[in-house]
Write a protein that holds these residues in place. Structure first.
Motif, mmCIF file in Angstrom:
data_model
loop_
_atom_site.group_PDB
_atom_site.id
_atom_site.type_symbol
_atom_site.label_atom_id
_atom_site.label_comp_id
_atom_site.label_asym_id
_atom_site.label_seq_id
_atom_site.Cartn_x
_atom_site.Cartn_y
_atom_site.Cartn_z
ATOM 1 N N TRP A 179 -5.333 -8.634 -6.966
ATOM 2 C CA TRP A 179 -4.765 -7.602 -7.736
ATOM 3 C C TRP A 179 -5.878 -6.713 -8.068
ATOM 4 O O TRP A 179 -5.702 -5.425 -8.674
ATOM 5 N N LYS A 226 -1.572 -0.920 -11.807
ATOM 6 C CA LYS A 226 -1.289 -1.237 -10.526
ATOM 7 C C LYS A 226 -0.523 -2.573 -10.618
ATOM 8 O O LYS A 226 0.437 -2.871 -9.765
ATOM 9 N N GLN A 264 -9.940 -2.121 -11.394
ATOM 10 C CA GLN A 264 -8.483 -1.174 -11.352
ATOM 11 C C GLN A 264 -8.034 -1.491 -13.006
ATOM 12 O O GLN A 264 -7.936 -2.766 -13.035
ATOM 13 N N LEU A 300 0.835 -3.774 -1.212
ATOM 14 C CA LEU A 300 -0.309 -3.184 -2.035
ATOM 15 C C LEU A 300 -0.762 -2.181 -1.223
ATOM 16 O O LEU A 300 -1.136 -1.055 -1.550
#
Length: 193
Positions: free
Chosen positions: A40, A49, A45, A72
């Motif tokens: 992830w 997300k 990030q 993704l």
């Protein structure tokens, strides 16, 4: 009941091959292992997300999500399960997300499906053609649709001269048909001498 302390949880989570992370009911990241961090991109990030993905939203809403594909990117595909945790209450207290990187498997499956589609199209397109040269040309047109093929060249062997006869060139090559034909004919003749 055995209590697991945070400092004991990290080595335990890192012993798994799957990505495992835990979010609060508000979507805040509570804990995760190194595999989940890579899946992830957690350090680079925001968790938006992660929380924007359908299985995670389902779990935050109290629904169990089992083995859902999350794309993704074209080159990063995860198989995700998300489990809401209630801890004796009627409301979700946290969720656990389990992820596996299945990119390679999905891409191989896509390539196999493309190859099967090309084969079916070749059979349908050539089943009633009696001119072998035309059949070879039609098959050569389809071959560059395969992921690992840039160009396809159709040849046949002349029965009288036993030489290769170029029939067609298709694909992304910038080489001219004549140049490729000449190169392959020269290579074939040199190989026979």
């Amino acid at each position: 009941m055995v209590e697991i302390h945070q400092h004991d949880l990290h080595p335990l989570l890192n012993s798994f091959n799957e990505g495992i992370c835990c979010l609060s009911a508000q979507g805040e990241l509570l804990s995760y292992n190194e595999v989940a961090q890579a899946h992830w991109n957690l350090n680079r990030q925001p968790t938006s997300k992660l929380t924007s993905q359908t299985p995670v939203r389902q779990a935050l809403a109290g629904e169990f999500a089992h083995h859902e594909l999350v794309h993704l990117s074209e080159q990063h595909i995860l198989l995700v399960s998300a489990l809401p945790m209630y801890a004796g209450t009627d409301s979700v207290r946290s969720i656990v997300i389990i992820s596996q990187d299945v990119t390679e498997h999905v891409l191989i499956q896509r390539q196999a499906q493309t190859a099967l589609n090309v084969l079916v199209e070749a059979v349908i397109d050539t089943h009633d053609i009696h001119d072998i040269d035309e059949a070879l040309r039609r098959i050569a047109v389809l071959i560059p649709q395969l992921d690992s093929v840039d160009n396809s060249i159709a040849f046949r062997i002349d029965e009288e001269t036993a030489r290769l006869v170029p029939l067609a060139l298709f694909g992304s090559s910038q080489q001219s048909y004549e140049a490729v034909s000449y190169t392959h004919l020269r290579a074939h003749e040199t190989g026979r001498n």
